[in-house]
Design a protein around this motif. Structure first.
Motif, PDB file in Angstrom:
ATOM      1  N   ALA A 146      -3.175  10.507  -0.166  1.00  0.00           N
ATOM      2  CA  ALA A 146      -3.817   9.354  -0.798  1.00  0.00           C
ATOM      3  C   ALA A 146      -3.111   8.084  -0.349  1.00  0.00           C
ATOM      4  CB  ALA A 146      -3.783   9.469  -2.318  1.00  0.00           C
ATOM      5  N   ALA A 147      -3.880   7.029  -0.194  1.00  0.00           N
ATOM      6  CA  ALA A 147      -3.359   5.686   0.085  1.00  0.00           C
ATOM      7  C   ALA A 147      -3.884   4.774  -1.014  1.00  0.00           C
ATOM      8  CB  ALA A 147      -3.821   5.207   1.456  1.00  0.00           C
ATOM      9  N   VAL A 148      -2.982   4.051  -1.670  1.00  0.00           N
ATOM     10  CA  VAL A 148      -3.343   3.299  -2.885  1.00  0.00           C
ATOM     11  C   VAL A 148      -2.903   1.845  -2.790  1.00  0.00           C
ATOM     12  CG1 VAL A 148      -2.953   3.092  -5.376  1.00  0.00           C
ATOM     13  CG2 VAL A 148      -3.263   5.350  -4.357  1.00  0.00           C
ATOM     14  N   TYR A 149      -3.804   0.962  -3.218  1.00  0.00           N
ATOM     15  CA  TYR A 149      -3.518  -0.475  -3.331  1.00  0.00           C
ATOM     16  C   TYR A 149      -4.016  -0.947  -4.690  1.00  0.00           C
ATOM     17  CZ  TYR A 149      -4.007  -5.508  -2.569  1.00  0.00           C
ATOM     18  OH  TYR A 149      -3.922  -6.881  -2.688  1.00  0.00           O
ATOM     19  N   ALA A 183      -0.185   7.169  -5.579  1.00  0.00           N
ATOM     20  CA  ALA A 183      -0.748   7.995  -4.509  1.00  0.00           C
ATOM     21  C   ALA A 183      -0.392   9.461  -4.709  1.00  0.00           C
ATOM     22  CB  ALA A 183      -0.257   7.497  -3.148  1.00  0.00           C
ATOM     23  N   ALA A 229      -7.728   1.237  -9.151  1.00  0.00           N
ATOM     24  CA  ALA A 229      -7.102   1.044  -7.841  1.00  0.00           C
ATOM     25  C   ALA A 229      -8.153   1.014  -6.741  1.00  0.00           C
ATOM     26  CB  ALA A 229      -6.108   2.163  -7.565  1.00  0.00           C
ATOM     27  N   LYS A 230      -7.755   0.462  -5.616  1.00  0.00           N
ATOM     28  CA  LYS A 230      -8.485   0.679  -4.372  1.00  0.00           C
ATOM     29  C   LYS A 230      -7.723   1.776  -3.641  1.00  0.00           C
ATOM     30  CE  LYS A 230     -10.321  -4.012  -3.864  1.00  0.00           C
ATOM     31  NZ  LYS A 230      -9.781  -4.622  -5.108  1.00  0.00           N
ATOM     32  N   PHE A 231      -8.433   2.791  -3.161  1.00  0.00           N
ATOM     33  CA  PHE A 231      -7.710   3.927  -2.581  1.00  0.00           C
ATOM     34  C   PHE A 231      -8.555   4.653  -1.542  1.00  0.00           C
ATOM     35  CE2 PHE A 231     -10.006   5.559  -6.263  1.00  0.00           C
ATOM     36  CZ  PHE A 231     -10.565   6.734  -5.791  1.00  0.00           C
ATOM     37  N   ILE A 275       0.875  -1.176   0.000  1.00  0.00           N
ATOM     38  CA  ILE A 275       0.000   0.000   0.000  1.00  0.00           C
ATOM     39  C   ILE A 275       0.911   1.225   0.000  1.00  0.00           C
ATOM     40  CG2 ILE A 275      -1.611   1.391   1.374  1.00  0.00           C
ATOM     41  CD1 ILE A 275      -2.750  -1.301   2.426  1.00  0.00           C
ATOM     42  N   LEU A 332      -2.797  10.804  -7.365  1.00  0.00           N
ATOM     43  CA  LEU A 332      -4.149  10.998  -6.834  1.00  0.00           C
ATOM     44  C   LEU A 332      -4.217  12.215  -5.916  1.00  0.00           C
ATOM     45  CD1 LEU A 332      -5.812   7.611  -5.786  1.00  0.00           C
ATOM     46  CD2 LEU A 332      -6.353   9.079  -7.720  1.00  0.00           C
ATOM     47  N   LEU A 345      -9.256   3.615   3.142  1.00  0.00           N
ATOM     48  CA  LEU A 345      -8.826   2.424   2.397  1.00  0.00           C
ATOM     49  C   LEU A 345      -9.080   1.148   3.182  1.00  0.00           C
ATOM     50  CD1 LEU A 345      -7.468   1.224  -0.105  1.00  0.00           C
ATOM     51  CD2 LEU A 345      -5.250   1.605   1.020  1.00  0.00           C
ATOM     52  N   GLN A 375       3.082   2.078  -6.090  1.00  0.00           N
ATOM     53  CA  GLN A 375       1.878   2.512  -5.383  1.00  0.00           C
ATOM     54  C   GLN A 375       2.034   3.915  -4.781  1.00  0.00           C
ATOM     55  OE1 GLN A 375       3.330  -0.468  -5.138  1.00  0.00           O
ATOM     56  NE2 GLN A 375       1.806  -2.112  -5.152  1.00  0.00           N
TER      57      GLN A 375
END
Length: 250
Positions: free
Chosen positions: A41-44, A146, A76-78, A24, A149, A108, A142
């Motif tokens: 932002a936090a991105v996976y 982030a 993405a999941k974010f 992440i 985003l 997230l 990732q």
């Protein structure tokens, strides 16, 4: 929490980009401006999602960032979090950045388990186990995502403020302390959405301006009193010597 900090000489995935899909990535945008929120932002990404062209947002032009933003948004999941100018004034920009990052991770966490977190920067203490990586936005897929985003989201927020305050030309400088922005600040004075503890904003504050904002509900009592303390206003409403507070940012 477990906290590890990576030396900035370490490339986590070698010289050639290699995506570890367990990661992440967390990054922020807007530590340096005089206006508006800081956004994180936090991105996976699920296994196999590889968006061509993802890189540190600062190395991309606006058109390319916008295109990648749309791709990341779709694939993405974010989580996105922000800290307001008031929170920046009260807690300082460093702790406000941590607050925005924690909010992004909390969002997230509704979609994925929060583990193996890598965050751009150093000495950041989050509510989740995290590895700090200096210049991580140029090293980890990732985190790069982030950064894009966070940057584009913040730019969109500033564009809305530009409609409200066109005289500051926010759409051009995005709130950063450019010569243009400083000149316009000196001409029109600050707004409640400026970071009022940052120079050169603090030096433009007056007791009359703060009283007006407070009476109209534009700033909270806690922020009002905090700013009075920085201006060293005595019991008779006299401003003595303003305390200088340097901003901390990228």
């Amino acid at each position: 929490m477990t906290f590890v900090e990576e030396n900035d000489s370490v490339r986590l995935f070698g010289d050639k980009p290699k995506i570890d899909y367990t990661v992440i990535g967390v990054d922020e945008a807007g530590r340096g401006p005089l206006f508006g929120p800081v956004v994180a932002a936090a991105v996976y990404f699920d296994e196999g999602v590889n968006i061509e062209g993802i890189a540190d947002s600062k190395k991309l032009n606006e058109k390319h960032r916008e295109k990648l933003y749309n791709e990341i948004f779709l694939h993405a999941k974010f989580g996105l979090g922000l800290a307001t100018p008031e929170e920046i004034d009260l807690y300082n920009i460093f702790h406000a950045t941590e607050l925005a990052m924690n909010r992004a991770l909390e969002i997230l966490s509704q979609f994925v388990e929060i583990k193996n977190v890598f965050v751009d920067g150093k000495s950041l203490k989050l509510n989740f186990p995290a590895v700090c990586v200096v210049k991580g936005d140029a090293k980890i897929y990732q985190i790069s995502a982030a950064s894009i985003l966070a940057k584009v989201t913040r730019d969109k927020i500033i564009e809305k403020f530009h409609v409200q305050y066109p005289e500051y030309n926010l759409i051009h400088h995005k709130g950063y302390p450019t010569k243009e922005h400083i000149d316009l600040l000196q001409k029109y004075g600050p707004t409640p959405f400026h970071r009022l503890t940052f120079e050169p904003v603090l030096e433009l504050l007056s007791l009359e301006l703060l009283d007006d904002w407070f009476s109209r509900g534009l700033i909270s009592e806690i922020r009002y009193r905090h700013l009075l303390n920085l201006l060293e206003v005595d019991l008779f409403g006299t401003i003595r010597t303003p305390k200088r507070k340097k901003r901390i940012g990228k």
